[in-house]
Design a protein around this motif. Sequence first.
Motif: not given
Length: 281
Positions: A43-67
């Motif tokens: 269910g995590a990839l159904v109906e573009d639900r992946w966009t929530y994960t990407v948007e949530r990750a952006r502030p959490l990973l701000d400043g992270h330079k690793g892969r």
Amino acid sequence: MKNSRPTLGVALTLDALERVEGLRDFVFDRDRDLEVQDLVPVGALVEDRWTYTVERARPLLDGHKGRVGIHGPFEGLFIDTPDPEVRAIVQTRLDAALSAAIGLDRGRGLGHIVIHSPYTTWHWYNRGTHYDDTAAILERTHRCLGPAVRRAEDHGLTFVIENCEDKDPAERVALAASFNSPAVRVSLDTGHAHYAHGSTGAPPVDVFVHAAGAALAHVHLQDADGVADRHWQIGKGSIHWHAVFAQLAKLPEMPRLIVELAQIRDIFASAAFLSAAGLAD
């Protein structure tokens, strides 16, 4: 420096990164490679639900330079499925996973996507018999993955094929090579290999490293007992870590080393164990 003492990466969920005390500092202090695992559940990839994960990750990973990579979907989604209607579903999920990986990679061309090997124990024991499916597995996997591989190439991302039941460590290496693409390489899960060694007679973990050679781009580090897929704290099982890291040190390039544990808090003790052994930091 080539093959210098490697830095460990971490497989985690965004919840863990937010809530587990000390984990954010552990990740950011060394810009460790990350593998986001929020996209694995059904269910995590159904109906573009992946966009929530990407948007949530952006502030959490701000400043992270690793892969940053992801573990792709696998529950009920076999990359060598023979049914064309099921294949279409698998391809839809892979396309969504790619979209998420592209977003998390932030255009750097450094992301990875873990997918599971199509090779099973049943397949291995039936090689050379009436039920030998070796050639068909190769053909079906190409048919399923082809569009995703071409899209991954366009964005500099890499699918890494992880061993699960694999008894012959060379089969998925040959499968990855058959794509003749920088977007398909090999992953090794140490616990899966150790299970296969202890329970099905596969070679030991270090031989899996040797068999993959320069194709090995990604490793899941977990400890186990050779009986099941444990994901124990490193040092609590029976894997011969010095042998594994001795083989890793022979590779022309160190793969990204992702510690993948059942209990994320065990990352600290696992890192301490490998550091004390002089193997990784």
